[in-house]
Design an enzyme around this catalytic site. Structure first.
Site, mmCIF file in Angstrom:
data_model
loop_
_atom_site.group_PDB
_atom_site.id
_atom_site.type_symbol
_atom_site.label_atom_id
_atom_site.label_comp_id
_atom_site.label_asym_id
_atom_site.label_seq_id
_atom_site.Cartn_x
_atom_site.Cartn_y
_atom_site.Cartn_z
ATOM 1 N N GLU A 1 0.823 -1.340 -0.035
ATOM 2 C CA GLU A 1 0.022 0.139 -0.014
ATOM 3 C C GLU A 1 0.892 1.386 -0.008
ATOM 4 O OE1 GLU A 1 -0.348 -2.380 2.232
ATOM 5 O OE2 GLU A 1 -2.313 -3.458 1.515
ATOM 6 N N HIS B 1 -14.570 -1.125 4.082
ATOM 7 C CA HIS B 1 -14.471 -1.590 5.504
ATOM 8 C C HIS B 1 -14.001 -0.799 6.374
ATOM 9 C CE1 HIS B 1 -14.594 -4.893 2.417
ATOM 10 N NE2 HIS B 1 -14.603 -5.766 3.330
#
Lengths: 318, 283
Positions: free
Chosen positions: A61, A112
């Protein structure tokens, strides 16, 4: 109380996927990046529409965020997609230096988010992301409440210059907003006009606030419900106008009570119009595994807790 | 491309002036990072004054021109001197380095003409350069993206995420140069956190790797950049391992980590300037 009904339930992340797919058709500068979570982020339709404008980053990421920053140089509009935890906490320094401080037009799209991530538990349930993102100068922070609003917000931020954090979630929720809405960044949505108490809600808590409003109505309490989808920049005018009438307020969010929407509102009130306020938020603890509904109840985020907070704050009025 | 001895001499003259700027700026600010700045001076002079295809003026998007990204942002005095001397902003900005109200912040920011990305927190520049290189491909822009990294900086894990990513996505319009001086703040890199065989590491990640042991010799630097450019467009990213000496050009600063982040005093400044001819006029 204005009547809100729904015929269908969907997850807000699917609204993101639908909005992104629409952008695939309409905006040739939009590039989507993902860190090995295509299915979870509902990015399949975009990839099918324009496979060349999708970049798979793998489970990395930090690199994804900085690559996104670089992509803006030359006019591309990158949309990064991963879980909220990995979109913020894991990559905070990359966002801080390469996106926020460097004023890059990156759209950080985070699924999420919050406690309703559910069964995966506290390692994945980030409850600090709104705070982390809103503290960055120049960062716009948006938390959407249903499928339609998430789709509209996804489309809108492509034309909104500057870094944006778009937060949505995993569980299916009623679809109750207008499918043809025009999403306006920074502009609150008046869900229901009332006079006794202001309930300001964001994200999944908006539906809980509507349910609470109906119960309050049965008790003879007329609640004004406002959806703040854009936490930064905050629609101060809408909040101050409402509390001028109701003289008390409850803030509702799926986030730690430290650093979230509630704190932004409290700061606004302290400086402008000090009225009693109650927080519906996570009380500075980590989450745990469970179904989204059970967790909302256990951590005090459901309609019943909002009703109690509203009654309490009304009782505090002078 | 044949580069004449005269052209090399001209670049060396620029490098001498840039080195004067570096030590003068750091001295004036009483802090900053002269060591690494002096070590990679020759590389940036060769790029900006000879080998990069640059457009006049500054446009953030940089479409149709080569781009440069500085990842090891602490060599900001070098970057600022290079940008100023190549026309992005007046040399009269240089006295403001690290001072209140100046555009020349301690580490580079995008508020400085010529700077496209803030850097200073290490390890992000390779990913950024890859992103910009991908946009060049989306825009059918044949220009090249250059980046510069410290060797100690490679201890940051994000570099290796980026090193995996670039060959996988065939980012072959990228030339990443590692300033291979073997020094970092706390001492020699080998002692602090050994990088091992860097050439083998990048090759194992499927990069084109060129080693240049004479990173402070202008002709060698020019030639290695030309060689790297010739390797672009062949499906793989290119890495130059450029061996330099921290503090190059000033005898008492050379080859030691001690001048990584220390400013010279008045006496040391005079000694340093005596070794560096003023070629373009001090700011």
């Amino acid at each position: 109380m204005k009547k809100y009904t729904f015929t269908e339930k969907k997850d807000t992340r699917s609204g993101f996927g639908a909005g992104l797919a629409e952008l695939g058709k309409t905006n040739p500068n939009v590039i989507a990046l993902c860190a090995d979570l295509i299915g979870s982020l509902k990015m399949e339709a975009f990839i099918k529409e324009c496979p060349d404008r999708f970049i798979q980053c793998g489970i990395a990421e930090a690199n994804m965020m900085s690559v996104a920053a670089g992509l803006t140089i030359g006019g591309k509009i990158p949309f990064t997609g991963t879980f909220a935890n990995f979109s913020t906490g894991r990559v905070y320094d990359q966002i801080r230096q390469s996106i926020a401080y460097s004023e890059k037009n990156v759209k950080i799209c985070a699924s999420h988010a919050g406690i309703t991530l559910g069964e995966d538990g506290a390692t994945h349930q980030i409850l600090e992301d709104i705070g982390l993102m809103k503290m960055l100068p120049g960062m716009t922070v948006i938390n959407t409440c249903d499928y339609n609003q998430t789709k509209a917000a996804t489309i809108a931020i492509a034309d909104y210059q500057g870094p944006v954090y778009l937060r949505f979630g995993r569980p299916v929720m009623p679809i109750f907003t207008d499918p043809d809405q025009k999403f306006e960044v920074g502009k609150a949505w008046m869900v229901n006009e009332g006079k006794d108490v202001t309930i300001v809600a964001t994200g999944h808590l908006v539906w809980e606030a509507i349910k609470a409003g109906e119960q309050l109505e049965a008790m003879g309490i007329d609640a004004e419900i406002i959806n703040i989808h854009t936490i930064k920049p905050l629609d101060s005018e809408a909040i101050l106008k409402s509390v001028a009438k109701t003289r008390c307020i409850v803030s509702c969010e799926e986030h730690n009570r430290l650093g979230g929407l509630g704190d932004s509102i409290a700061q606004l009130l302290i400086q402008n119009d000090l009225v009693p306020m109650e927080y519906i938020a996570i009380n500075d603890v980590f989450g745990e595994s469970g179904t989204p509904a059970d967790l909302m109840k256990k951590f005090g985020l459901d309609d019943l807790h909002i009703v109690e907070a509203a009654k309490k704050v009304i009782g505090r009025k002078g | 491309m044949n580069i004449s001895d005269q052209e090399i001499k001209q670049l060396e003259d620029v490098a001498s002036q840039v080195r004067r700027d570096i030590v003068r700026m750091v001295h004036s600010a009483t802090c900053g990072h002269p060591g690494g700045s002096l070590g990679c001076t020759d590389y940036l002079v060769a790029l900006y004054f000879k080998l990069m295809n640059r457009k006049p003026g500054f446009d953030m998007d940089g479409i149709g021109e080569d781009l440069f990204f500085l990842s090891n942002g602490h060599v900001s005095p070098l970057f600022y001197s290079i940008l100023s001397r190549s026309g992005y902003f007046p040399t009269s900005e240089m006295p403001g380095f690290r001072k209140l109200g100046s555009i020349l912040q301690g580490h580079p920011t995008t508020h400085v003409p010529g700077v496209r990305m803030a850097s200073g927190s290490l390890g992000q520049g390779l990913s950024v350069a890859i992103g910009a290189a991908l946009t060049k491909k989306y825009n059918n822009d044949p220009s090249i993206v250059f980046s510069l990294h410290g060797d100690g900086e490679l201890q940051e894990g994000q570099n290796w995420e980026a090193a995996l990513f670039a060959p996988h996505h065939k980012v072959d319009n990228l030339i990443a140069c590692i300033d291979y001086n073997g020094q970092q703040i706390d001492g020699p890199t080998e002692k602090i956190m050994s990088l091992g065989n860097l050439k083998a590491k990048f090759e194992a990640f499927n990069w084109e790797v060129i080693e240049e042991p004479k990173g402070n010799d202008m002709r060698s630097v020019v030639e290695v950049i030309l060689k790297a450019k010739a390797l672009t467009g062949k499906g793989r990213p290119v890495c130059i391992l450029l061996t330099t000496q921290m503090g190059y050009g000033i005898d008492f600063m050379m080859g030691s980590h001690k001048w990584h982040g220390v400013a010279p005093n008045d006496e040391q400044l005079a000694l340093a300037l005596a070794q560096l001819p003023e070629t373009l006029g001090d700011y």
